[in-house]
Design an enzyme around this catalytic site. Sequence first.
Site, short mmCIF file in Angstrom:
data_model
loop_
_atom_site.label_atom_id
_atom_site.label_comp_id
_atom_site.label_asym_id
_atom_site.label_seq_id
_atom_site.Cartn_x
_atom_site.Cartn_y
_atom_site.Cartn_z
N SER A 262 8.41 1.91 9.40
CA SER A 262 7.89 3.27 9.48
C SER A 262 9.02 4.26 9.74
O SER A 262 9.99 4.31 8.99
CB SER A 262 6.79 3.34 10.55
OG SER A 262 6.13 4.57 10.51
N ASP B 190 -0.40 2.14 1.33
CA ASP B 190 0.19 2.71 2.53
C ASP B 190 0.38 4.22 2.40
O ASP B 190 1.03 4.70 1.47
CB ASP B 190 1.53 2.01 2.78
CG ASP B 190 2.19 2.46 4.07
OD1 ASP B 190 1.66 3.37 4.74
OD2 ASP B 190 3.24 1.91 4.42
#
Length: 647
Positions: free
Chosen positions: A419, A471
């Site tokens: 991330s 995602d």
Amino acid sequence: MPGLVVFGRRWAIGSDDFVLPGAFELFVRLVWWIGILVLYAVHKGQFNCPGGGLLHSYLLVLLILLASIICALSALVYVSMQGTISNPGPRKSLPKLLYTRLLLYLPEFIWAVVGAVWVSDSSVQCEKTVINVIIGTVIASWVIIVFTIIGVVIVFDPLGGKKTFYLTNGVNRNLESSQSGQLLYNVKNTATRVWEKRIRLLCCCIVQDDDHRVAFTSIAELFRAYFSDTDLVPSDIAAGLTLLHQEQDKMESCPKEPEEVLCHSPSSLVTDDLDIELENAAHYMLFAAAAYGWPYYIYTNPFTALCKLNGDCCGNRPTDPDITGSDRHNFHFGSILKITGLQYRDFIHISFHNKIYEIPFFVALDHKKEAIVVAVRGTLSFEDILTDLSADCEDLTLEDVLENGFVHKEYKLVIVGHSLGGGTASILAIMLRNSFPTLRCYAFSPPGGLLSKSLADYTKCFIVSVIVGKDLVARLSMPNMEDLKRRIVRIVANCSRPKYQILLHGCWYEVFGGDPDNFPTELDGRSQDALTQPLLAEESLMVHRSPSYNTLEDESHLNSPPQYPRLYLPGKIIHIVEESSSRRLCSSDTKYTARWSNETVFSSILISPKMITDHMPDVVLKALNSLTQEHGSCISCQARECNTDVV
């Protein structure tokens, strides 16, 4: 769309948003009215007790008051059901009905106070059943009044007055350009301050310094610019996302062209190089996940983590690596040890410092891969969120970043992160590339808006990005967000169904599945003039020259040049997609496929319930482990077949 204008200001609610809450209140009021009517009819002749006259009057007036409220609510719900999101013409009488409904709160409030006083009077000695029912009605009145006040606070728009003043004056008056420009500047400046106050309120629990104040202002400017050119209320956005998800699912279920099927066939894309990188990615994802410390360890081991950490973390460490920052009770470091399986002596440096633009990380020796691993933590705190939201671009100088760099003899340098940590790891890898030519970086689920095209191409030889499914973060960039806003505006403006139908079916579809509804999402044979005329007829409800409405008049606006530079994912991209899923009572068996992909695949945000879960580190690790285990079993099968042939 547009936001409702009452009391001379715009509110964060549409005129078609009263259907569901109004229907719920109408149901409660009807049940309440019927119950009071039955009570009054049964006990009509039993009010001769001391104080009974007061209670008789209270119930009688309450019945009349509830009947008036029910009539007003019925009209409010009926009118709110009319028209569509972009066609509020049939709902033009709703503000008057809303004024009527709000006026009825005054006698209801007064009567609730009167009822509370009468019931609490000790001189009233009527039947206990009647007293208890009246106490219940008083409590119900107060509950509804409190929830109404909370609702008003929620839909209050601090900029509503200024927006309405600017817009109505901008339509009807010939202002000098300097006056108009100054007024617009004041509106923008006020909007920035409002967003900054909201951000400060959300981050009130962290110590605020100069870096925080700069970040607050930058993020406030970002939010102000993003939300300033549309007149969408939150329910419009929810309806738009619902329509986009169903439209997307319908497109995915359509038969694919033969060329597309051939292009995406596993046999043509899964290569030895991909298998090697998947195995490396599965190994290094453990380090990226470990950087999250005890929250990740407890999340993945909810029943045993605390016992293990309490037993191991509070003892004395045999050797003390270089640790900076606070790690109370050694929980973070103990969790990192548990997840990675490394020893204390394998850690070179650990930093738990966490501020805006300062992210925790650790440096460790990986003897299995003969590598020095730098693992950067992803988003876990308010400070990290503020770092994520800082969307300003910055030039990156690549030459002479580090004059003298040293690394363990024969050990290569590997930088990993998930991330926010994946994006930070990528930038760090770019900065260190000249000093460490053999450097490798694995960025798991990095943010999409990270590198320019030339810089992204430069990183393809030493960075590998791993993305799972749909995602959201990997597709999150300002151009993609602008594109999503345009898609929402287009689809809600062109849908010919009322909002409440869209939301009800959308909730059912998200929870129970089924076939996507065939909601009309085109003009359905109507002319542009027929659609825009109701908007233009209601000057008090429209935003002059807002792209929300310009899209109906001029499609070229949707194709206008982007306000933000387009940024891309770093390096070569491995896209892991869920192929099939079989769920059992206590477990689920999910199969994945992996392929090399390119940055254009992630140039649009996909709406899905998995857009968040596909980003989670445990899901990424599970997908990588599943692929590597499947690859290992295939190799074993091939080996056995070869041995059988030889025999």
